[in-house]
Design a protein around this motif. Structure first.
Motif, short mmCIF file in Angstrom:
data_model
loop_
_atom_site.label_atom_id
_atom_site.label_comp_id
_atom_site.label_asym_id
_atom_site.label_seq_id
_atom_site.Cartn_x
_atom_site.Cartn_y
_atom_site.Cartn_z
N MET A 134 -6.51 -1.17 2.91
CA MET A 134 -5.18 -0.83 3.43
C MET A 134 -5.23 0.46 4.23
N GLU A 135 -5.82 1.50 3.65
CA GLU A 135 -5.78 2.80 4.28
C GLU A 135 -6.69 2.86 5.50
N ALA A 148 -4.15 -5.28 5.78
CA ALA A 148 -3.51 -4.30 4.89
C ALA A 148 -2.38 -4.93 4.08
N TYR A 149 -1.96 -6.13 4.47
CA TYR A 149 -0.96 -6.84 3.67
C TYR A 149 -1.73 -7.65 2.63
N TYR A 150 -1.89 -7.03 1.48
CA TYR A 150 -2.82 -7.48 0.44
C TYR A 150 -2.08 -8.26 -0.64
N HIS A 171 -5.22 1.06 8.46
CA HIS A 171 -4.13 1.83 9.04
C HIS A 171 -4.67 2.92 9.95
N PRO A 202 -8.14 -2.90 -3.19
CA PRO A 202 -7.29 -3.10 -2.04
C PRO A 202 -7.06 -1.82 -1.24
N GLU A 203 -7.20 -0.66 -1.90
CA GLU A 203 -6.73 0.57 -1.31
C GLU A 203 -7.51 0.95 -0.07
N SER A 247 0.85 -1.20 0.00
CA SER A 247 0.00 0.00 0.00
C SER A 247 0.88 1.24 0.00
N LYS A 248 0.27 2.38 -0.20
CA LYS A 248 1.02 3.64 -0.19
C LYS A 248 1.65 3.88 1.17
N GLU A 249 0.95 3.54 2.23
CA GLU A 249 1.50 3.71 3.57
C GLU A 249 2.72 2.80 3.76
N GLN A 250 2.63 1.57 3.29
CA GLN A 250 3.76 0.66 3.42
C GLN A 250 4.97 1.14 2.61
#
Length: 614
Positions: free
Chosen positions: A509-510, A456-458, A513, A505-506, A91-94
């Motif tokens: 994930m977000e 979030a681990y997609y 978080h 997925p987004e 994800s963007k955060e990861q």
């Protein structure tokens, strides 16, 4: 029939003692009663293949103790969750976590320490910490600008300009470095900050439209016409029109430029049709009293003064005093444990002791270079131990058990970083061991917000608690929203789509978080410790209960007790060769125990693992 008696030390084998049903208080929902119910085994030894199969039946270990939640009875059903490493989509955060670590190692991100007492302004200008304080102010200001954009987006959702019911991305305002500014564009030398949130919003709206294109086509809502041409450029212009009031507050001028929201020093904000290169990570403070040329000169004098070295070392599980001191600090400062509770013996039992039999590396493509077994993965920065991941490496997976880290380095999100490193490790070692494909994150508890970040681990998948089939998380999620315990395999045939599709997925994930706060950034194994401490402290009230958990569960794993492997006084015999040695009463009691044991481990494992009678 040939007797299978042999010495217990003649070969590597799994030897377990059945502890039966165990009740304890719950570390997840914090219930007052003994509502957490599981089945327990004490493992004297266990092969990596047998433990892999136990994981795939919902088991997990704490030291040498193995436990499996009774899913239909326990207060917080715990689903085993895993990820196929080769399919992982960060994800963007990861990705931001990766970049943050790299900035820290490069010296462009300083260690966050407690704020020192204020000093005079003249002394501050000459102090080495002045630049750091200015950088912190700049980052705080960029967060302020991001919050302003988020509020505007929320206003448009509430007014109907943007559709409701979907997870909108969060804005992120970044500094534009001088080297990245297009000086050929008039006014670009005064460009300070920029955000590409309009591109993310436009992509989110397009996904929403593609999901809803066949639904209510005849309905003409107030925002439907706007959605049809919501390109990043129009979204940026719409947001900027509501951000103009910000200029008076921050002495900035705001313009939309080809989908970017740009912030210029006031009075010099011209923009043309040329693209603007956006830099994702701010490295220096915002505008200050010193000139930019002076800052450039100062930074060029010491370009590598703060570079740091990160080492990741993998070692077999063993007691290490330095690791124990780090664990002690972590438990006391992060989990608020009292010092008398964090003892060396409890640490050894929980994170050092292991029943797994080590398998040496081989060159036949079946065992990775480190071997199979229990390991500690150390993260060392400039010679200082900052985190330790406790893991099991098995024939099909790397199973994460626990992570503890230095509280002074919480800002680096070492939990997320270690998880990403472990996923990467699985990918790398597939070249040595083809069967090694998965990353196991422990248990997922949908009713516990602190655990939801694991999704979030997609693309992750959950283990069906009845048939032990793996089901994609996006299929399981809407079912778990309605009910804690679900036979997931009953719904495995559902196709991707409906309401679940819009969540992945987004948005998964977000949103996950956002739900879990500070601990989210550092720990994918934290809650297991709470549960196992309860088990140990309440052991006097544990009960041996051979009763099957339900007719439904027992119907799945009906096996023949005659082939259960029994260990007795150093010998190994099948139950059919031993049952005549017991009287009717003893035999009935033992068979009740064996039925319960066979139900929770399965017929195949009951014939491979040794059921110890002493």
């Amino acid at each position: 029939m040939k007797n299978e008696a042999s010495s217990s030390n003649s070969r590597e084998e799994s030897v377990v003692a059945d502890c039966g049903r165990r009740r304890s208080s719950c570390g997840y929902c914090k219930s007052s009663g003994r509502t957490s119910i599981s089945h327990g085994l004490w493992a004297h030894s266990i092969t990596v293949h047998d433990y892999q199969d136990l994981l795939d039946r919902g088991w997990r270990r704490s030291g040498c103790f193995l436990y499996k939640p009774e899913m239909e009875r326990t207060c917080c059903p715990s689903y085993t969750i895993r990820l196929k490493a080769s399919d992982f989509v960060p994800s963007k955060e990861q990705l931001r976590v990766y970049r943050r670590i790299q900035r820290f190692l490069d010296g462009t991100l300083e260690e966050r320490k407690p704020i020192e007492p204020s000093i005079s302004s003249s002394a501050a200008e000459d102090s080495p910490s002045c630049g750091k304080k200015e950088e912190n102010k700049a980052e705080e200001f960029m967060r302020h600008l991001s919050d302003k954009i988020d509020k505007v987006v929320l206003t448009y959702i509430e007014s109907g300009e943007f559709p409701s019911g979907i997870q909108m991305p969060k804005a992120s305002v970044k500094k534009v470095l001088p080297a990245k500014r297009k000086l050929s564009v008039e006014g670009s030398e005064d460009l300070l900050y920029s955000s590409n949130i309009a591109f993310q919003i436009a992509a989110t709206l397009r996904r929403k439209q593609s999901t809803d294109m066949d639904v209510q086509q005849s309905r003409k809502s107030r925002h439907s016409a706007a959605e049809n041409d919501l390109c990043p450029k129009s979204v940026a212009e719409k947001l900027v029109s509501s951000l103009n009031q910000l200029a008076n507050l921050s002495r900035l001028s705001i313009r939309a430029c080809n989908g970017h929201i740009n912030f210029y020093s006031a009075g010099k904000s011209a923009c043309s049709d040329g693209d603007v290169q956006i830099v994702a990570l701010p490295e220096e403070s915002g505008s200050g009293s010193k000139s930019s040329s002076a800052k450039k000169h100062k930074s060029s004098e010491h370009p590598q003064a703060k570079k740091r070295k990160l080492e990741i070392r993998l070692k077999r599980s063993s007691f290490d005093p330095e690791e124990y001191e780090l664990y002690r600090r972590y438990q006391i400062k992060v989990h608020n444990d009292t010092p008398d509770r964090v003892t060396e013996s409890s640490y050894r039992r929980f994170l050092v002791d292991t029943p797994l039999l080590f398998v040496s590396p081989s060159a036949d493509g079946k065992v990775p270079p480190c071997g199979f077994g229990s390991f500690h993965q150390q993260y060392i920065i400039d010679g200082k131990l900052v985190a330790v991941g406790v893991i099991d490496i098995l024939p099909k997976c790397l199973s994460s058990k626990y992570l503890f880290w230095d509280p002074d380095y919480a800002f680096l999100s070492l939990g997320k970083y270690s998880a990403l490193q472990e996923i990467g490790w699985v990918k790398e070692n597939q070249a040595y061991c083809a069967s090694l494909q998965y990353y196991y994150l422990g248990y997922y508890i949908h009713s516990c917000n602190k655990m939801r970040y694991k999704a979030a681990y997609y693309p992750s998948e959950l283990l069906c608690p009845l048939r032990y089939q793996w089901v994609a998380f996006h299929i399981a999620r809407p079912l778990l929203d309605k009910k804690k315990y679900v036979v997931l395999s009953d719904f495995a045939s559902l196709q991707d789509g409906e309401s679940s599709q819009s969540c992945i997925p987004e948005s998964v994930m977000e949103s996950q978080h956002d739900n879990i706060g500070v601990d989210d950034s550092n720990d994918v194994r934290m809650d297991d410790n709470e549960e196992m401490i309860d088990f140990e402290s309440d052991s006097s009230d544990d009960e041996l209960d051979p009763e099957t958990s339900s007719m439904e569960s027992s119907a799945i794993d009906v096996g023949d007790l005659t082939n259960v492997l029994i260990g007795l006084r150093g010998s190994r015999l099948r139950y059919k060769d031993l049952q005549r040695a017991f009287g009717p009463t003893e035999r009935n009691y033992l068979e009740a125990q064996l039925h319960s044991y066979q139900r929770v481990v399965g017929p195949e494992l009951s014939e491979r693992m040794v059921y110890s009678l002493g």
